[in-house]
Motif scaffolding. Structure first.
Motif, PDB file in Angstrom:
ATOM      1  N   ILE A 394       9.878  67.297  94.215  1.00 61.36           N
ATOM      2  CA  ILE A 394      11.056  66.763  94.155  1.00 61.36           C
ATOM      3  C   ILE A 394      11.184  65.820  92.944  1.00 61.36           C
ATOM      4  O   ILE A 394      12.327  66.129  92.221  1.00 61.36           O
ATOM      5  CB  ILE A 394      11.204  65.848  95.159  1.00 61.36           C
ATOM      6  CG1 ILE A 394      11.507  66.505  96.524  1.00 61.36           C
ATOM      7  CG2 ILE A 394      12.555  64.966  94.991  1.00 61.36           C
ATOM      8  CD1 ILE A 394      11.702  65.699  97.970  1.00 61.36           C
ATOM      9  N   LEU A 395      10.217  65.307  92.468  1.00 61.01           N
ATOM     10  CA  LEU A 395      10.298  64.295  91.102  1.00 61.01           C
ATOM     11  C   LEU A 395      10.164  65.348  90.124  1.00 61.01           C
ATOM     12  O   LEU A 395      10.837  65.352  89.157  1.00 61.01           O
ATOM     13  CB  LEU A 395       8.705  63.478  91.151  1.00 61.01           C
ATOM     14  CG  LEU A 395       8.752  62.883  89.685  1.00 61.01           C
ATOM     15  CD1 LEU A 395       9.545  61.758  89.543  1.00 61.01           C
ATOM     16  CD2 LEU A 395       7.115  62.104  89.654  1.00 61.01           C
ATOM     17  N   PHE A 396       9.555  66.670  90.180  1.00 59.09           N
ATOM     18  CA  PHE A 396       9.732  67.372  88.964  1.00 59.09           C
ATOM     19  C   PHE A 396      10.899  68.182  89.096  1.00 59.09           C
ATOM     20  O   PHE A 396      11.622  68.137  87.759  1.00 59.09           O
ATOM     21  CB  PHE A 396       8.545  68.374  89.230  1.00 59.09           C
ATOM     22  CG  PHE A 396       8.611  69.532  88.241  1.00 59.09           C
ATOM     23  CD1 PHE A 396       8.045  69.331  87.209  1.00 59.09           C
ATOM     24  CD2 PHE A 396       9.175  71.046  88.541  1.00 59.09           C
ATOM     25  CE1 PHE A 396       7.821  70.641  86.213  1.00 59.09           C
ATOM     26  CE2 PHE A 396       9.147  71.927  87.765  1.00 59.09           C
ATOM     27  CZ  PHE A 396       8.560  71.773  86.565  1.00 59.09           C
ATOM     28  N   ILE A 397      11.447  68.403  89.995  1.00 60.83           N
ATOM     29  CA  ILE A 397      13.150  68.827  90.115  1.00 60.83           C
ATOM     30  C   ILE A 397      13.982  67.787  89.349  1.00 60.83           C
ATOM     31  O   ILE A 397      14.887  68.375  88.718  1.00 60.83           O
ATOM     32  CB  ILE A 397      13.421  69.445  91.485  1.00 60.83           C
ATOM     33  CG1 ILE A 397      12.516  70.643  91.989  1.00 60.83           C
ATOM     34  CG2 ILE A 397      14.779  69.509  91.392  1.00 60.83           C
ATOM     35  CD1 ILE A 397      12.669  70.931  93.268  1.00 60.83           C
ATOM     36  N   VAL A 398      13.611  66.819  89.911  1.00 60.63           N
ATOM     37  CA  VAL A 398      14.915  65.624  89.392  1.00 60.63           C
ATOM     38  C   VAL A 398      14.321  65.495  87.854  1.00 60.63           C
ATOM     39  O   VAL A 398      15.362  65.312  87.110  1.00 60.63           O
ATOM     40  CB  VAL A 398      14.470  64.118  89.919  1.00 60.63           C
ATOM     41  CG1 VAL A 398      15.100  63.060  89.365  1.00 60.63           C
ATOM     42  CG2 VAL A 398      14.829  64.073  91.461  1.00 60.63           C
ATOM     43  N   LEU A 405      20.502  67.973  82.513  1.00 53.05           N
ATOM     44  CA  LEU A 405      21.709  67.044  82.444  1.00 53.05           C
ATOM     45  C   LEU A 405      22.072  66.618  80.979  1.00 53.05           C
ATOM     46  O   LEU A 405      23.013  66.505  80.431  1.00 53.05           O
ATOM     47  CB  LEU A 405      21.727  66.044  83.479  1.00 53.05           C
ATOM     48  CG  LEU A 405      22.847  65.458  83.539  1.00 53.05           C
ATOM     49  CD1 LEU A 405      24.203  66.185  83.802  1.00 53.05           C
ATOM     50  CD2 LEU A 405      23.004  64.242  84.578  1.00 53.05           C
ATOM     51  N   GLN A 406      20.698  66.035  80.586  1.00 51.75           N
ATOM     52  CA  GLN A 406      20.872  65.254  79.162  1.00 51.75           C
ATOM     53  C   GLN A 406      20.980  66.364  78.144  1.00 51.75           C
ATOM     54  O   GLN A 406      21.825  66.186  77.423  1.00 51.75           O
ATOM     55  CB  GLN A 406      19.447  64.620  79.083  1.00 51.75           C
ATOM     56  CG  GLN A 406      19.547  63.755  77.808  1.00 51.75           C
ATOM     57  CD  GLN A 406      18.882  64.421  76.632  1.00 51.75           C
ATOM     58  OE1 GLN A 406      18.360  65.286  76.789  1.00 51.75           O
ATOM     59  NE2 GLN A 406      18.922  63.714  75.461  1.00 51.75           N
ATOM     60  N   LYS A 407      20.538  67.476  78.252  1.00 55.51           N
ATOM     61  CA  LYS A 407      20.327  68.398  77.167  1.00 55.51           C
ATOM     62  C   LYS A 407      22.043  69.078  77.197  1.00 55.51           C
ATOM     63  O   LYS A 407      22.601  69.125  76.165  1.00 55.51           O
ATOM     64  CB  LYS A 407      19.674  69.779  77.556  1.00 55.51           C
ATOM     65  CG  LYS A 407      19.456  70.585  76.578  1.00 55.51           C
ATOM     66  CD  LYS A 407      18.401  71.544  76.775  1.00 55.51           C
ATOM     67  CE  LYS A 407      18.524  72.621  75.583  1.00 55.51           C
ATOM     68  NZ  LYS A 407      17.112  73.692  75.816  1.00 55.51           N
ATOM     69  N   ASN A 408      22.527  69.015  78.408  1.00 50.60           N
ATOM     70  CA  ASN A 408      24.011  69.656  78.738  1.00 50.60           C
ATOM     71  C   ASN A 408      24.833  68.639  78.145  1.00 50.60           C
ATOM     72  O   ASN A 408      25.632  69.033  77.299  1.00 50.60           O
ATOM     73  CB  ASN A 408      24.153  69.952  80.120  1.00 50.60           C
ATOM     74  CG  ASN A 408      25.674  70.677  80.321  1.00 50.60           C
ATOM     75  OD1 ASN A 408      25.929  71.736  79.520  1.00 50.60           O
ATOM     76  ND2 ASN A 408      26.138  70.385  81.142  1.00 50.60           N
ATOM     77  N   THR A 409      24.551  67.461  78.402  1.00 53.33           N
ATOM     78  CA  THR A 409      25.483  66.329  77.995  1.00 53.33           C
ATOM     79  C   THR A 409      25.498  66.232  76.405  1.00 53.33           C
ATOM     80  O   THR A 409      26.622  66.100  75.715  1.00 53.33           O
ATOM     81  CB  THR A 409      25.053  64.890  78.588  1.00 53.33           C
ATOM     82  OG1 THR A 409      24.867  65.198  79.879  1.00 53.33           O
ATOM     83  CG2 THR A 409      26.135  63.902  78.082  1.00 53.33           C
ATOM     84  N   ARG A 410      24.419  66.411  75.784  1.00 55.97           N
ATOM     85  CA  ARG A 410      24.183  66.329  74.373  1.00 55.97           C
ATOM     86  C   ARG A 410      24.766  67.594  73.774  1.00 55.97           C
ATOM     87  O   ARG A 410      25.487  67.347  72.641  1.00 55.97           O
ATOM     88  CB  ARG A 410      22.721  66.525  74.021  1.00 55.97           C
ATOM     89  CG  ARG A 410      22.389  66.480  72.592  1.00 55.97           C
ATOM     90  CD  ARG A 410      22.830  65.097  71.925  1.00 55.97           C
ATOM     91  NE  ARG A 410      22.748  65.221  70.453  1.00 55.97           N
ATOM     92  CZ  ARG A 410      23.489  64.519  69.600  1.00 55.97           C
ATOM     93  NH1 ARG A 410      24.391  63.661  70.085  1.00 55.97           N
ATOM     94  NH2 ARG A 410      23.223  64.383  68.501  1.00 55.97           N
TER      95      ARG A 410
END
Length: 642
Positions: A394-398, A405-410
């Protein structure tokens, strides 16, 4: 500020991510190093024990920091050095420790050593418990095999083979199987000697043939090793073969005595037990040869060996031998005494065997209960492991989701910035187009105005001048005495009209003659002042250009010449006009004092020139050196009509 906050947030996230990764890697690395250290200590200890360096082995125990490993090493050491009563008391403690070891995750080397210890203590205290020892030695071998631990594999195989060697009812195929396995893991001369001992013993037993020659060769090759136990066993086995196969009691005694020397040189518990057996065997040989006094001597020596208190079988055997011997010598009292001792140990042995049966049932029950506990503990451990794996997944998936998400936001930010830049470029381009359209409209309006003025000059002043001409004729003829006054009035009127429209005189030239003529006329008028000489050079200007373009170019040249007159203090200037297929080139040069190109503040005239050229999508290059004049090159894109 919002972008700074977002970037700082992602920066903190990645800081924590890399910190967690680093700590996890460090923890795993430390665990691996700890396991390697444990294995290294256990191996070093076993090698010292095998080579009978007890003092060095004890040092390894002292420097070991892990409490469980330290306990197991101590148990192994105590088995060789403790008194018999202490050995008996240690079994219960070992049972508890093994139960604990089965519930926790430990290196295979520790578990293997623990099973070896339990097997040693059971067989050391009571040889009737050899089946329990055998089971534990097999478990030790399996644990060592998990990590292909050569040293512990050999150690456990030696214990397995020794148990089978002591048990005359053991299956020969089982013995052969383990001997074949042992051969594949031999790593030094001592292990090779042990292997050859068990191999020759098994072969002699299964084929009923003497192996004296081969065993003597093994004994000779064993001179380089330090282990007295295996040397004693080889001598003892040679003695047995001499007696059994060759019926040579003298040679048998020679090698039995050699075995005694080896066993006596290092009186650990293993050697003590072997000494008891060899004294008993020599006593039997003496009894068979009717040297009864010597037989009694060796039987007494066997009795003096301190055995663990539950070794009833050995005690029953030696007392029985003494009873028979004294009966042969007609010593009834002594024969009766040792017979009673034999019966006593036989009864104890029978009771012990009954107790073992009861204990075995109870042990099986307790083992079943322990197995249930172990299974429950393993299930609990597995559950925890699964929970840990799920948590890590789960940690890995998060982490991956956050990264994506950060890459997409960028990416969205970049797309938004690109869209803003594109929109700004479109607005700028539109403003430039509008500005150019305004300039074109202004130029067209100016041209129309100047055409109108020209027309007014033609129509208005033309008629007025014709009238003046008539008055002049009248003055000449003298027909009209007022003609001169009227002519003066008309001339004044014409002068005023000319002054009003003098600012557009060049437009008429542009409208009628074109760019080149207008430039040459301008140059001529400047030359008439006798202050500066301007030369006009043209190439390829054979046809008229678009009216608005000609006017813009004329204004650029006019402004450049004005700047030369005002500021350059030049005596000569050159205007060079060249028309190419795809561009117009204007070069204006002077021999004046030049100017500083690095100076930020520029005059309005040069600014206007640059703006006009920019609107025409052209380029301007300025080259000036102090006191060596200036050269200005203007390139305007223009497709020549063919």
């Amino acid at each position: 500020m919002e972008d700074i906050y977002v970037n700082r947030k992602y920066f903190n996230f990645w800081q924590y991510f890399f910190l967690i990764t680093f700590l996890s890697t460090s923890f795993i690395s430390c665990q691996k190093k700890e396991v390697k250290l444990i294995d290294r200590n256990i191996h070093a200890y076993i090698l010292h024990i095998k080579n009978e360096r007890l003092h060095e082995a004890f040092k390894i125990i002292n420097i070991t920091t892990d409490s469980i490993v330290k306990k197991e090493l101590k148990h192994h050491y105590n088995f060789l050095t403790q008194t018999n009563n202490e050995l008996h008391d240690s079994i219960k403690e070992l049972d508890k420790e093994l139960s604990f070891i089965n519930t926790v995750k430990l290196p295979s080397s520790v578990r293997s050593l623990a099973f070896i210890n339990k097997g040693d203590f059971y067989i050391g205290v009571n040889n009737l418990d050899s089946h329990i020892s055998f089971e534990n030695y097999v478990l030790a071998y399996k644990e060592a095999k998990k990590n292909n631990d050569t040293i512990l594999i050999c150690e456990s195989l030696k214990k397995i083979l020794f148990t089978l060697y002591k048990n005359s009812e053991s299956d020969s195929s089982t013995c052969k199987k383990y001997i074949d396995v042992y051969k594949n893991f031999i790593y030094d001369a001592t292990e090779n000697t042990f292997y050859n001992f068990y191999y020759n013993d098994h072969l002699g037993y299964t084929t009923s043939t003497s192996r004296i020659k081969e065993l003597k060769k093994v004994l000779k090759e064993s001179k380089t090793i330090k282990n007295t136990f295996i040397k004693g066993k080889i001598c003892q086995l040679i003695g047995i073969h001499y007696n059994y196969f060759d019926h040579n009691q003298d040679s048998s005694l020679v090698y039995n005595n050699k075995a005694i020397k080896y066993y006596s040189s290092n009186t650990n518990n293993l050697n003590k037990i072997e000494l008891h057996g060899i004294y008993n065997n020599i006593g039997m040989l003496k009894q068979e040869s009717d040297t009864l006094s010597e037989a009694v001597y060796y039987f007494y020596k066997a009795l003096k060996i301190e055995l663990p208190k539950n070794r009833f079988l050995e005690k029953e055997k030696v007392n029985g031998q003494l009873s028979e011997l004294f009966e042969q010598r007609n010593m009834a009292d002594s024969a009766l005494y040792y017979l009673k001792q034999k019966i006593k140990y036989s009864d104890i042995l029978a009771e012990h065997q009954k107790a073992i049966s009861i204990i075995d049932i109870n042990t099986r029950y307790e083992t079943a209960e322990k197995d249930k506990e172990i299974i429950a503990a393993k299930l609990k451990s597995t559950k925890k492991t699964n929970q840990l794996i799920i948590s890590l997944a789960i940690l890995f998936i998060v982490i991956i989701s956050a990264y994506l998400l950060q890459k997409n936001t960028r990416k969205k930010q970049l797309f938004a910035e690109q869209a803003q830049d594109l929109e700004a470029q479109k607005v700028k381009s539109l403003l430039q187009e509008q500005e150019l359209a305004s300039i074109d409209a202004m130029i067209a309006g100016q041209e129309k105005e100047r055409q109108r003025i020209a027309e007014d000059l033609h129509d208005d002043l033309g008629g007025l001048m014709a009238t003046i001409n008539l008055h002049i004729e009248n003055v000449s003829s003298g027909n009209n005495p007022n003609a001169l006054d009227k002519t003066k009035v008309l001339l004044n009127e014409a002068y005023e009209k000319i002054r009003n429209i003098s600012h557009v005189r060049n437009a008429g030239v542009m409208a009628n003659k074109g760019l080149l003529v207008a430039v040459k006329n301008m140059a001529q008028k400047v030359n008439d002042s006798n202050k500066i000489h301007i030369e006009v050079i043209d190439f390829g200007l054979n046809e008229r250009l678009e009216n608005s373009l000609e006017l813009s170019l004329f204004r650029i040249i006019q402004e450049l010449i004005t700047n030369i007159i005002k500021h350059a203090e030049a005596s000569k200037a050159t205007i060079q006009l060249t028309q190419h297929n795809y561009s117009l080139n204007i070069i204006v040069e002077d021999n004046g004092k030049g100017f500083n190109l690095q100076k930020k503040s520029q005059g309005i005239g040069l600014h206007n020139i640059k703006q006009r050229i920019e609107h025409l999508k052209g380029e301007i290059k300025i080259d000036s050196t102090h006191m060596k004049g200036a050269t200005i090159i203007v390139d305007i894109p223009y497709i020549k009509n063919t």
